[in-house]
Each structure stands twice: as structure tokens, then as C-alpha cells.
Design a protein around this motif. Structure first.
Motif, PDB file in Angstrom:
ATOM      1  N   GLN A  18      30.824  24.449  30.673  1.00  0.00           N
ATOM      2  CA  GLN A  18      31.398  25.779  30.887  1.00  0.00           C
ATOM      3  C   GLN A  18      32.460  25.758  31.977  1.00  0.00           C
ATOM      4  N   VAL A  19      32.250  24.947  33.000  1.00  0.00           N
ATOM      5  CA  VAL A  19      33.254  24.807  34.061  1.00  0.00           C
ATOM      6  C   VAL A  19      34.545  24.269  33.463  1.00  0.00           C
ATOM      7  N   GLN A  20      34.417  23.263  32.625  1.00  0.00           N
ATOM      8  CA  GLN A  20      35.593  22.660  31.988  1.00  0.00           C
ATOM      9  C   GLN A  20      36.295  23.680  31.095  1.00  0.00           C
ATOM     10  N   LEU A  21      35.531  24.429  30.312  1.00  0.00           N
ATOM     11  CA  LEU A  21      36.136  25.443  29.433  1.00  0.00           C
ATOM     12  C   LEU A  21      36.851  26.529  30.236  1.00  0.00           C
ATOM     13  N   ALA A  22      36.200  27.004  31.288  1.00  0.00           N
ATOM     14  CA  ALA A  22      36.816  28.047  32.118  1.00  0.00           C
ATOM     15  C   ALA A  22      38.096  27.526  32.759  1.00  0.00           C
ATOM     16  N   ARG A  23      38.080  26.294  33.236  1.00  0.00           N
ATOM     17  CA  ARG A  23      39.266  25.688  33.849  1.00  0.00           C
ATOM     18  C   ARG A  23      40.391  25.598  32.821  1.00  0.00           C
ATOM     19  N   GLU A  24      40.065  25.156  31.599  1.00  0.00           N
ATOM     20  CA  GLU A  24      41.082  25.042  30.550  1.00  0.00           C
ATOM     21  C   GLU A  24      41.642  26.403  30.177  1.00  0.00           C
ATOM     22  N   MET A  25      40.759  27.410  30.074  1.00  0.00           N
ATOM     23  CA  MET A  25      41.218  28.765  29.746  1.00  0.00           C
ATOM     24  C   MET A  25      42.165  29.279  30.816  1.00  0.00           C
ATOM     25  N   THR A  79      43.266  35.916  31.325  1.00  0.00           N
ATOM     26  CA  THR A  79      43.195  36.363  32.710  1.00  0.00           C
ATOM     27  C   THR A  79      41.820  36.018  33.256  1.00  0.00           C
ATOM     28  N   VAL A  80      41.686  36.111  34.557  1.00  0.00           N
ATOM     29  CA  VAL A  80      40.394  35.842  35.180  1.00  0.00           C
ATOM     30  C   VAL A  80      39.360  36.841  34.668  1.00  0.00           C
ATOM     31  N   GLN A  81      39.757  38.088  34.479  1.00  0.00           N
ATOM     32  CA  GLN A  81      38.830  39.108  33.963  1.00  0.00           C
ATOM     33  C   GLN A  81      38.358  38.749  32.560  1.00  0.00           C
ATOM     34  N   GLN A  82      39.267  38.253  31.715  1.00  0.00           N
ATOM     35  CA  GLN A  82      38.874  37.864  30.366  1.00  0.00           C
ATOM     36  C   GLN A  82      37.901  36.683  30.389  1.00  0.00           C
ATOM     37  N   ILE A  83      38.132  35.737  31.280  1.00  0.00           N
ATOM     38  CA  ILE A  83      37.222  34.593  31.415  1.00  0.00           C
ATOM     39  C   ILE A  83      35.861  35.089  31.888  1.00  0.00           C
ATOM     40  N   ALA A  84      35.855  35.989  32.864  1.00  0.00           N
ATOM     41  CA  ALA A  84      34.603  36.540  33.384  1.00  0.00           C
ATOM     42  C   ALA A  84      33.840  37.268  32.286  1.00  0.00           C
ATOM     43  N   GLU A  89      34.066  36.769  29.065  1.00  0.00           N
ATOM     44  CA  GLU A  89      33.631  35.782  28.075  1.00  0.00           C
ATOM     45  C   GLU A  89      32.321  35.104  28.485  1.00  0.00           C
ATOM     46  N   PHE A  90      32.183  34.807  29.772  1.00  0.00           N
ATOM     47  CA  PHE A  90      31.004  34.102  30.249  1.00  0.00           C
ATOM     48  C   PHE A  90      29.930  35.039  30.807  1.00  0.00           C
ATOM     49  N   GLY A  91      30.238  36.333  30.887  1.00  0.00           N
ATOM     50  CA  GLY A  91      29.250  37.294  31.372  1.00  0.00           C
ATOM     51  C   GLY A  91      28.998  37.217  32.875  1.00  0.00           C
ATOM     52  N   VAL A  92      30.055  36.937  33.647  1.00  0.00           N
ATOM     53  CA  VAL A  92      29.945  36.861  35.102  1.00  0.00           C
ATOM     54  C   VAL A  92      31.024  37.741  35.718  1.00  0.00           C
ATOM     55  N   SER A  93      31.030  37.836  37.031  1.00  0.00           N
ATOM     56  CA  SER A  93      32.044  38.642  37.706  1.00  0.00           C
ATOM     57  C   SER A  93      33.318  37.816  37.926  1.00  0.00           C
ATOM     58  N   ARG A  94      34.403  38.515  38.229  1.00  0.00           N
ATOM     59  CA  ARG A  94      35.664  37.821  38.529  1.00  0.00           C
ATOM     60  C   ARG A  94      35.493  36.926  39.748  1.00  0.00           C
ATOM     61  N   LEU A  95      34.757  37.415  40.741  1.00  0.00           N
ATOM     62  CA  LEU A  95      34.541  36.636  41.960  1.00  0.00           C
ATOM     63  C   LEU A  95      33.867  35.301  41.646  1.00  0.00           C
ATOM     64  N   THR A  96      32.919  35.310  40.719  1.00  0.00           N
ATOM     65  CA  THR A  96      32.259  34.071  40.323  1.00  0.00           C
ATOM     66  C   THR A  96      33.260  33.106  39.707  1.00  0.00           C
ATOM     67  N   VAL A  97      34.169  33.629  38.889  1.00  0.00           N
ATOM     68  CA  VAL A  97      35.190  32.772  38.260  1.00  0.00           C
ATOM     69  C   VAL A  97      36.125  32.218  39.331  1.00  0.00           C
ATOM     70  N   TYR A  98      36.546  33.060  40.263  1.00  0.00           N
ATOM     71  CA  TYR A  98      37.414  32.577  41.346  1.00  0.00           C
ATOM     72  C   TYR A  98      36.716  31.495  42.156  1.00  0.00           C
ATOM     73  N   ARG A  99      35.432  31.696  42.464  1.00  0.00           N
ATOM     74  CA  ARG A  99      34.666  30.692  43.196  1.00  0.00           C
ATOM     75  C   ARG A  99      34.605  29.394  42.408  1.00  0.00           C
ATOM     76  N   LEU A 100      34.388  29.518  41.116  1.00  0.00           N
ATOM     77  CA  LEU A 100      34.299  28.358  40.242  1.00  0.00           C
ATOM     78  C   LEU A 100      35.618  27.592  40.208  1.00  0.00           C
ATOM     79  N   LEU A 101      36.692  28.310  40.154  1.00  0.00           N
ATOM     80  CA  LEU A 101      38.011  27.678  40.068  1.00  0.00           C
ATOM     81  C   LEU A 101      38.520  27.221  41.430  1.00  0.00           C
TER      82      LEU A 101
END
Length: 99
Positions: free
Chosen positions: A54-61, A68-73, A75-87
Motif C-alpha cells: 500500500q505504501v508503494q501504491l500510494a507513493r506511485e499514485m 490528490t492527497v485527498q483522493q489517495i486518503a 481510496e485507502f480510508g485514512v486521513s490526509r495527514l496519514t498520507v502526508y506522514r506516509l509520504l
């Protein structure tokens, strides 16, 4: 119980000592459990929201620029902040006025 008499004061002192003893026992058991957890392969805290795939997919997206970060969030059912932390990115505020 009357706390103004000698017996009353002694009773409350004994009760306080028992409470302090219970607190010390609880603290000792907690520390013992925390020390034993890594030996059993347990770690504290929440489980990760993303697996390696999932980390790899989010990074590729994100890197593709199609999402957008919101669309990724979403898609994975998490908050934008979680995606930013992940990236490994920080949220920068957009300037609102002209300079």
C-alpha cells in the motif's frame, strides 16, 4: 468513621498505606509486562495503517500527479495527514494574499 479520633486517624492511615501498596504493585506489573513484551514479539502502539504494498501504491499514485492527497486518503480510508506522514511530506499553507 470519625477522622478526629485516634482510631479514625489510624484507620485512614492504614487505608492510605494499602492504596499506596496497590499502586506500587500495579506499577511494577506494568513495567514487568512492558519489559517482557518485546521478548514475546509484541510492540506497543497502533498497528500500521499501510502495508508495504500500500505504501508503494500510494507513493506511485502521488508521484504520477493523477491523484490528490485527498483522493489517495479516500481510496485507502485514512486521513490526509496519514498520507502526508506516509509520504514524508509536510503540509505547507498556501499564501492567501499577494506580496
Amino acid at each position: 468513621m470519625d477522622a478526629s479520633t485516634a482510631v479514625g486517624r489510624m484507620f485512614f492511615q492504614v487505608l492510605g498505606a494499602v492504596a499506596e501498596f496497590e499502586h506500587a504493585l500495579t506499577s511494577e506489573r506494568t513495567m514487568d509486562g512492558l519489559a517482557a513484551a518485546p521478548v514475546r514479539g509484541r510492540t506497543g502502539g497502533q498497528k500500521p495503517k499501510f502495508g508495504p504494498r500500500q505504501v508503494q501504491l500510494a507513493r506511485e499514485m502521488y508521484d504520477s500527479g493523477d491523484c490528490t492527497v485527498q483522493q489517495i486518503a479516500d481510496e485507502f480510508g485514512v486521513s490526509r495527514l496519514t498520507v502526508y506522514r506516509l509520504l514524508g511530506k509536510t503540509v505547507h499553507a498556501q499564501p492567501t494574499g499577494s506580496t
